[in-house]
Motif scaffolding. Structure first.
Motif, PDB file in Angstrom:
ATOM      1  N   ASP A 162       0.812  -1.217   0.000  1.00  0.00           N
ATOM      2  CA  ASP A 162       0.000   0.000   0.000  1.00  0.00           C
ATOM      3  C   ASP A 162       0.849   1.272   0.000  1.00  0.00           C
ATOM      4  O   ASP A 162       0.518   2.258   0.665  1.00  0.00           O
ATOM      5  N   ILE A 163       1.941   1.277  -0.771  1.00  0.00           N
ATOM      6  CA  ILE A 163       2.762   2.484  -0.868  1.00  0.00           C
ATOM      7  C   ILE A 163       2.982   2.918  -2.320  1.00  0.00           C
ATOM      8  O   ILE A 163       3.675   3.906  -2.567  1.00  0.00           O
ATOM      9  N   ARG A 165       1.152   4.416  -4.640  1.00  0.00           N
ATOM     10  CA  ARG A 165       0.715   5.760  -5.027  1.00  0.00           C
ATOM     11  C   ARG A 165       1.170   6.827  -4.031  1.00  0.00           C
ATOM     12  O   ARG A 165       0.857   8.002  -4.203  1.00  0.00           O
ATOM     13  N   GLN A 166       1.903   6.441  -2.996  1.00  0.00           N
ATOM     14  CA  GLN A 166       2.422   7.404  -2.040  1.00  0.00           C
ATOM     15  C   GLN A 166       3.735   7.993  -2.557  1.00  0.00           C
ATOM     16  O   GLN A 166       4.372   7.429  -3.445  1.00  0.00           O
ATOM     17  N   PRO A 167       4.181   9.146  -2.007  1.00  0.00           N
ATOM     18  CA  PRO A 167       5.432   9.766  -2.474  1.00  0.00           C
ATOM     19  C   PRO A 167       6.628   8.821  -2.434  1.00  0.00           C
ATOM     20  O   PRO A 167       7.441   8.815  -3.362  1.00  0.00           O
ATOM     21  N   GLN A 170       6.455   6.424  -5.405  1.00  0.00           N
ATOM     22  CA  GLN A 170       6.762   7.080  -6.669  1.00  0.00           C
ATOM     23  C   GLN A 170       8.255   7.365  -6.800  1.00  0.00           C
ATOM     24  O   GLN A 170       8.827   7.279  -7.890  1.00  0.00           O
TER      25      GLN A 170
END
Length: 402
Positions: A162-163, A165-167, A170
């Motif tokens: 669950d990371i 789409r997190q900064p 990316q």
């Protein structure tokens, strides 16, 4: 039984066995389905099934069935590599070029050096270097295999954590994307055939010219036609690269790299990658497993795999830690990024398949690399989850202290 019937028996085995192991064994924490499929491919190969049950192996995996499976495997892996090329986001990397360049360079360079050192050790022993390889090709090929990051599998694992789409996710994608470009560039150098340099030069010129025309065409076409045109482009690029002596998978990567991800609906692109993994790639894993070999002895192959695993993991962690020190990352960040970037799986296996096809490495070296890739990928989630938990606790403690 007819060839068709035996082929369908093989397909039933390919899809049933790994799914049962994954589902009943509940392996998802340390071995996602894709990893179980790779391991199952090894088990179904000549090194295990062929040795323990030669009659069954010879009955199911006849030359005609293997030929049919190889055809599916070739196209599936070309699609998969093309998607990896499409997902490269060079614009983001350029916007953050200092951070991305430092991190990607150190994350690639450190395991490359340690991998080359491991290859130099193997070079002094018989049974590892392929018949058509020069020493520098073998050393650089093994070194680069240790430096590879499996971008498509990395995406799947970050979705699981669950990371994606997190900064942080990316950023990791930017680092992995730059390394992917370097990896395929080095592979093209390794495969450069000076006897066919004219063909390869002609292919590159034609690729640049046709690539510019293709980009204009794709920008003009509606999206529903872009999907079909991309498949035609994939076949043409794969054919051209293989004709030039590079390898059809180099052509597949180039085919995807000149495409822009925004030409396609992101959800549909994600679904395509998912469906290729679900429907076709298990056949590639099986065909890969059929190439495993323990000719130099099981102990030696496992020892080589362990050496390569240490070079790969330690090199990646050292490189990313150096980047974190230079860029002054927060505590624990380098460890999370390093463990995620050391994920090998598919891209390394594809890379090793090419080296084997071109006789840069032997079947025994290929088997050692395959074992290393499986172990590397299985380490990722169990190592990253506790690190992320500790990072979250530190962040929460810092917020409370304010």
């Amino acid at each position: 039984m007819s060839t068709t019937e035996v082929f369908l028996v093989a397909m039933a085995i390919i899809f049933t066995v790994p799914w049962l192991i994954w589902r009943l064994g509940r392996t998802d924490h340390y071995a996602p389905l894709v990893v179980v499929q790779i391991i199952t491919g090894i088990l179904l190969g000549p090194g295990v099934l062929g040795k323990w049950f030669p009659a069954y192996y010879d009955f199911v995996f006849t030359p005609s069935v293997i030929q049919l499976l190889n055809g599916i495997a070739w196209w599936s892996v070309m699609l998969f590599v093309m998607i990896a090329g499409v997902e490269l986001d060079l614009k983001k990397a350029w916007e953050h070029r200092r951070e991305s360049g430092i991190t990607a360079g150190l994350a690639l360079g450190a395991p490359l050096l340690l991998g080359c050192a491991a290859a130099a050790v193997m070079l002094g022993l018989d049974g590892w270097m392929g018949a058509q390889a020069m020493s520098w090709q073998f050393v650089l090929g093994i070194g680069m295999a240790c430096a590879v990051t499996a971008l498509p599998i990395l995406i799947l694992l970050m979705e699981k954590l669950d990371i994606l789409r997190q900064p942080l996710g990316q950023r990791i994608l930017r680092y992995a994307s730059l390394d992917d470009i370097a990896i395929w560039g080095v592979l093209a150098l390794i495969l450069m055939d000076w006897g066919r340099i004219g063909k390869q030069f002609a292919f590159l010129i034609a690729f640049v010219a046709l690539g510019l025309a293709f980009r204009r065409l794709m920008a003009w076409l509606p999206e529903r036609d872009r999907w079909y045109m991309s498949l035609i482009w994939l076949a043409v690029c794969g054919l051209g690269a293989d004709w030039a002596g590079l390898h059809y998978m180099v052509g597949a990567f180039l085919a995807g790299a000149v495409m822009d991800a925004h030409w396609f609906d992101q959800d549909k692109l994600d679904q395509l990658r998912h469906h290729v993994l679900l429907v076709m790639m298990p056949v590639f894993f099986l065909s890969t497993g059929l190439r495993t070999n323990w000719a130099v002895g099981g102990t030696a192959v496992f020892a080589a795999a362990a050496l390569l695993l240490v070079a790969s993991v330690v090199g990646k962690l050292i490189g990313v830690r150096l980047a974190g020190y230079v860029l002054r990352w927060s505590p624990g960040e380098a460890s999370i990024i390093g463990w995620l970037l050391q994920t090998k799986a598919l891209i390394m296996i594809i890379f090793a398949n090419i080296l084997l096809d071109k006789q840069i490495i032997t079947n025994a070296a290929f088997t050692a690399l395959l074992l290393m890739a499986v172990a590397s990928t299985m380490l990722t989630v169990p190592m990253v989850k506790p690190l992320m938990h500790r990072a979250a606790q530190r962040l929460q403690a810092g917020l409370l202290s304010r």
